[in-house]
Design an enzyme around this catalytic site. Structure first.
Site, short mmCIF file in Angstrom:
data_model
loop_
_atom_site.label_atom_id
_atom_site.label_comp_id
_atom_site.label_asym_id
_atom_site.label_seq_id
_atom_site.Cartn_x
_atom_site.Cartn_y
_atom_site.Cartn_z
N ASP A 142 0.87 -1.17 0.00
CA ASP A 142 0.00 0.00 0.00
C ASP A 142 0.91 1.22 0.00
O ASP A 142 1.68 1.44 0.95
CB ASP A 142 -0.89 -0.03 1.26
CG ASP A 142 -2.20 0.70 1.04
OD1 ASP A 142 -2.16 1.79 0.44
OD2 ASP A 142 -3.24 0.18 1.47
N ASP A 251 -2.62 4.77 -2.52
CA ASP A 251 -3.58 5.48 -1.69
C ASP A 251 -3.90 6.87 -2.26
O ASP A 251 -2.98 7.63 -2.57
CB ASP A 251 -2.95 5.63 -0.29
CG ASP A 251 -3.93 6.12 0.74
OD1 ASP A 251 -4.92 5.43 0.99
OD2 ASP A 251 -3.69 7.21 1.30
N GLU A 310 -6.11 4.15 -6.01
CA GLU A 310 -7.34 4.51 -5.31
C GLU A 310 -7.73 5.91 -5.80
O GLU A 310 -6.97 6.87 -5.62
CB GLU A 310 -7.12 4.52 -3.80
CG GLU A 310 -8.45 4.65 -3.06
CD GLU A 310 -8.35 5.26 -1.67
OE1 GLU A 310 -9.29 5.08 -0.90
OE2 GLU A 310 -7.34 5.93 -1.36
N HIS A 384 -11.35 -1.53 3.54
CA HIS A 384 -11.25 -1.13 4.94
C HIS A 384 -11.91 0.22 5.23
O HIS A 384 -11.90 0.68 6.37
CB HIS A 384 -9.78 -1.08 5.34
CG HIS A 384 -9.05 -0.02 4.57
ND1 HIS A 384 -8.80 -0.12 3.21
CD2 HIS A 384 -8.55 1.18 4.94
CE1 HIS A 384 -8.19 0.96 2.80
NE2 HIS A 384 -8.01 1.78 3.83
N ASP A 385 -12.41 0.89 4.20
CA ASP A 385 -13.04 2.20 4.38
C ASP A 385 -14.55 2.15 4.22
O ASP A 385 -15.19 3.20 4.15
CB ASP A 385 -12.50 3.19 3.34
CG ASP A 385 -11.04 3.54 3.55
OD1 ASP A 385 -10.58 3.48 4.71
OD2 ASP A 385 -10.36 3.85 2.56
C1 GLC Z 1 -7.38 6.26 1.79
C2 GLC Z 1 -7.36 5.13 2.76
C3 GLC Z 1 -7.99 5.56 4.04
C4 GLC Z 1 -7.19 6.71 4.60
C5 GLC Z 1 -7.04 7.82 3.57
C6 GLC Z 1 -5.95 8.76 3.97
O1 GLC Z 1 -8.67 6.63 1.43
O2 GLC Z 1 -7.98 4.02 2.19
O3 GLC Z 1 -8.08 4.52 4.98
O4 GLC Z 1 -7.81 7.22 5.74
O5 GLC Z 1 -6.67 7.33 2.31
O6 GLC Z 1 -4.71 8.15 3.82
#
Ligand code: GLC
Length: 628
Positions: A142, A251, A310, A384-385
Site C-alpha cells: 500500500d 492510496d 485509489e 477497509h473504508d
Molecule cells: C485512503 C485510505 C484511508 C485513509 C485515507 C488517507 O482513502 O484508504 O483509509 O484514511 O486514504 O490516507
C-alpha cells in the site's frame, strides 16, 4: 481443498436433467438482440488481470502466537498463506505496514523503509515474500504518498522554519487574514476529509504559516510540484520492488495535484458550516496525469507490476480512461468508487437513498465502458473504508445473511476485471451491531464525526439518533473488526487472555472460518465454500468471466439483475440475481436457452430450474447458467 465433488471442468452430463417445466407465459418477450450494444474488444491476457487479490487489514487479520499486543502481525499473515491459497487467492494486498504513529491506522507513514513495530520487522516481510513465492503468490504494497505522517523526518525538517531545505516538500501558505484577537485564518475554506468540521489547514506557531493536511492534521500533504519529492517517492517504490513486491495499491493517488492558488470551495454543506469539501480543487488535479506517467516512466515500466490507484471522487469516463486505457502509460487499473459511494451525498458520513436500479446502472456502466474503450476494471465491493457488503447491499439478518453474501459473491466472480476480496468478505462478516457502545468504534473518522455530532447537536435527540444511525451504517470500523477464525476466545485472532485492539464481533461462534471451511450438513454451501468454488469457475472460464463481453438484459422486476458474459469464441453464460426479499420471475428473451444451470446460492450442487421461457427466483437468490 475442494468444496464439492465434481471436477472443475464442467460437463453437461454431470449435471443431470434440467428440463423446463414452464410454458411460455405470453408476455412480450424481448430478444437479446434488442438489448445488445457495441460488441466488445477482448483484451490481452495478463496475469494481473486474472489474479484474485485479497486485501488484508493487518491490524485485524491475524496476531501470531505469543504476541501480547492484541494487533495482527506480518508473522500472522504468513501463518495464513495456506488458507488464502486454498481459497484461490493469487495476490495479497496488505494495508500499510510501514512505520507509523497510527493516527490513521498506518495511512500516516513516518518511515517508508521500516516496518511498524506493531507488525514486525523487515525480516518478517522477507519471510512473508519467500513463503508467498513458494506458493506462487505475490505481495502488493500500500503506497501512501499523497501525504506522510507529521512525524516523518521530512515533515519535522519542513516544519518550524521557512528557510528549511525541506520547507517546499509540503504545502505551506500564509494566513488569509487575522481575526481581531490575532487568530490567523486559514488560506481557504477547505474542510478536513476525516473530520469535516475542521479546516484542512493547520497553523504552525513557529513559522507562522499553515500547512495543508487534507485528511487529519497528522497527515500533511506532500508537495508533488517539487521534483525532489517525486524523486524520493520513486526511491521508495524501487526499494519495495527490489525487495520482491509485485506492485502497489496507491492510496488516494488522484489527490496528488492541487489547483494552484487553492481557491475556496463552494459552500455545499450549508449554513452553520465554516469549512466545505474542496474536492474540485484537488481530485484529478491539473498535473495528475503528468505525475502518473512519470511514475510509470521512472519506476513501473522497469518491472512487471500490478498497480491499482485509489481514485475517490472521480466518475468522468475520459478522465478515468486516461489512467486505465490500455495504452495510457499510467496505471493498470483504479478503484472507481461509484458503487461503494452509492449512499454518499457530498461527504462520506451521511446517507443518501439508493435503489437496485441505480446499483445495476453503475455496474453495467463500468463494465461496458472498459469493454468499449479497451480499459480495465477492478471488481470490488468492500475495503477497509466501507461497511460490510452483506449489510449494505443485501439483508444481514440471521435468516438471509448467507444467501446475501453468496449472491454478492456470484455477482463479483462473474464481472469483468481484476477481482479484489476484502478479508472477512469470504465468510460474510456483517456490520457491528447498533447495540455496541460508541467507545467500541476506534476509527479517527468515526471519533471526529461523533464529536461533531456532540458539538452541534447535543440537545437534539433526533439529530443525535441520526448521527448514531450513520455510524451504524457507514463507519469504517465495521470492516476493521478482528477476523473470525474459530469459535474460540478472541475468535482465534489473538491468543486467549490477550485483549484485541478492537472488539471481536459477538457472532464469532457461529460465523467463523473453521466452521465455514468444514461446511455443515445442510444442502447449502457455506459462504466460504461458495467463494472457493466460484473462484475455480472464474479461473476455469477466465475467457468468459474475466475477459468476456458483458451485456445487461432487461427484467420485469427492477430488483432483478440479469446479464450475460460471452467469450470471444461465443461461449455465453447467463447470470440472474434477485436483489430482493420477494420471490420474482424473470421472463427470458425468446432466443435465450440455458444448457445447464451450473450453480446458485441456494443449493450445493447444480440448480434445477427451467431452461427457457420463465425462471423464478427465491429471496436473494442468484443463479449462473451456460447458454445453449
Ligand atoms: C485512503 C485510505 C484511508 C485513509 C485515507 C488517507 O482513502 O484508504 O483509509 O484514511 O486514504 O490516507
Amino acid at each position: 481443498m475442494r468444496a464439492y465433488g465434481h471436477s472443475s471442468r464442467i460437463r453437461k452430463e454431470d449435471l443431470g436433467s434440467n428440463n423446463s417445466t414452464f410454458e411460455h407465459v405470453g408476455a412480450i418477450v424481448p430478444t437479446t438482440a434488442m438489448m445488445s450494444a457495441t460488441k466488445s474488444s477482448y483484451p490481452d491476457p495478463q496475469w494481473w488481470k486474472e489474479a484474485v487479490v485479497y486485501q488484508i487489514y493487518p491490524a485485524s487479520f491475524q496476531s501470531h502466537p505469543g504476541s501480547t499486543s492484541g494487533w495482527g502481525s506480518i508473522k500472522g499473515i504468513t501463518l495464513r498463506l495456506d488458507y488464502l491459497k486454498s481459497l484461490g487467492i493469487d495476490v495479497v494486498w496488505s494495508s500499510p505496514i510501514c512505520q507509523s504513529p497510527q493516527a490513521d491506522m498506518g495511512y500516516d507513514i513516518s518511515d517508508y523503509k521500516q516496518i511498524d513495530p506493531h507488525y514486525g520487522t523487515l525480516n518478517d516481510v522477507d519471510e512473508l515474500l519467500g513463503e508467498l513465492n513458494k506458493r506462487g503468490m505475490k505481495l502488493m504494497m500500500d503506497l501512501v504518498v499523497n501525504h506522510t505522517s507529521n512525524q516523518h523526518p521530512w515533515f519535522l525538517e519542513s516544519c518550524g522554519s521557512r528557510q528549511s531545505p525541506k520547507r517546499d516538500w509540503y504545502i505551506w501558505q500564509k494566513p488569509r487574514s487575522f481575526r481581531s484577537d490575532g487568530t490567523p485564518e486559514p488560506p481557504n475554506n477547505w474542510a478536513q476529509i476525516l473530520g469535516e468540521a475542521n479546516s484542512a489547514w493547520n497553523y504552525d506557531e513557529k513559522s507562522k504559516e499553515f500547512y495543508l493536511a487534507l485528511f487529519t492534521p497528522e497527515q500533511p500533504d506532500l508537495n508533488w510540484e517539487n521534483a525532489d519529492v517525486r524523486a524520493a517517492i520513486w526511491d521508495v517504490m524501487h526499494f519495495w520492488m527490489k525487495r520482491g513486491a509485485a506492485g502497489f495499491r496507491m492510496d488516494v493517488i488522484n489527490l496528488i495535484s492541487k489547483v494552484p492558488g487553492y481557491p475556496d470551495a463552494e459552500e455545499t454543506l450549508g449554513p452553520g458550516h465554516k469549512y466545505h469539501p474542496g474536492l474540485k480543487y484537488f481530485v484529478n488535479g491539473p498535473r495528475l496525469h503528468e505525475y502518473l506517467r512519470e511514475i510509470h516512466r521512472e519506476v513501473l515500466s522497469k518491472y512487471d507490476t500490478i498497480t491499482v490507484g485509489e481514485m475517490p471522487g472521480v466518475s468522468d469516463e475520459t478522465e478515468i480512461l486516461m489512467t486505465v486505457g490500455s495504452n495510457s502509460g499510467e496505471l493498470r487499473m483504479i478503484f472507481i468508487f461509484d458503487l461503494v459511494d452509492i449512499d454518499k451525498p457530498n461527504v462520506r458520513m451521511a446517507l443518501k437513498p439508493w435503489d437496485v436500479k441505480e446499483m445495476k446502472g453503475i455496474i453495467t456502466r463500468w463494465q461496458r465502458v472498459m469493454i468499449e474503450n479497451n480499459g480495465w476494471n477492478s471488481v470490488f465491493i468492500e475495503n477497509h473504508d466501507n461497511p460490510r457488503s452483506v449489510s449494505r447491499y443485501t439483508d444481514d439478518s440471521d435468516e438471509w445473511r448467507f444467501k446475501g453474501a453468496k449472491l454478492l459473491a456470484l455477482m463479483q466472480i462473474t464481472l469483468g476485471g481484476t477481482l479484489f476480496i476484502y478479508q472477512g468478505e469470504e465468510i460474510g462478516i456483517r456490520n457491528a451491531p447498533s447495540t455496541w457502545p460508541i467507545e467500541e468504534f476506534k476509527d479517527i473518522e468515526t471519533i471526529n464525526y461523533w464529536k461533531k455530532c456532540n458539538d452541534l447537536y447535543a440537545d437534539d435527540e433526533d439529530q443525535m439518533a441520526l448521527g448514531r444511525k450513520i455510524i451504524d451504517m457507514k463507519a469504517r470500523d465495521h470492516a476493521r473488526t478482528p477476523m473470525q477464525w474459530a469459535p474460540v476466545e478472541n475468535a482465534g485472532f489473538c491468543d486467549p487472555g490477550v485483549k484485541p485492539w478492537m472488539r471481536v464481533m459477538d457472532d464469532f461462534k457461529t460465523i467463523n472460518v473453521e466452521r465455514q471451511v468444514k461446511g455443515n450438513d445442510t444442502d447449502e454451501l457455506s459462504v466460504w465454500q461458495f467463494w472457493q468454488t466460484a473462484l475455480l469457475y472464474r479461473k476455469e472460464h477466465a475467457d468468459v468471466f474475466v475477459y468476456g463481453d458483458f451485456q445487461e438484459l432487461s427484467t420485469q422486476d427492477p430488483k432483478t439483475y440479469v446479464y450475460h458474459r460471452e467469450s470471444q469464441n461465443g461461449e455465453r453464460w447467463l447470470v440472474v440475481l434477485n436483489f430482493s426479499r420477494n420471490e420474482v420471475e424473470w421472463i427470458m428473451p425468446e432466443d435465450v436457452e440455458i444448457d445447464f444451470w451450473l450453480c446458485g446460492n441456494y443449493t450445493k450442487g447444480h440448480v434445477e430450474k427451467p431452461t427457457r421461457h420463465v425462471v423464478s427466483l427465491q429471496a436473494w437468490e442468484g443463479i449462473l447458467g451456460r447458454c445453449k
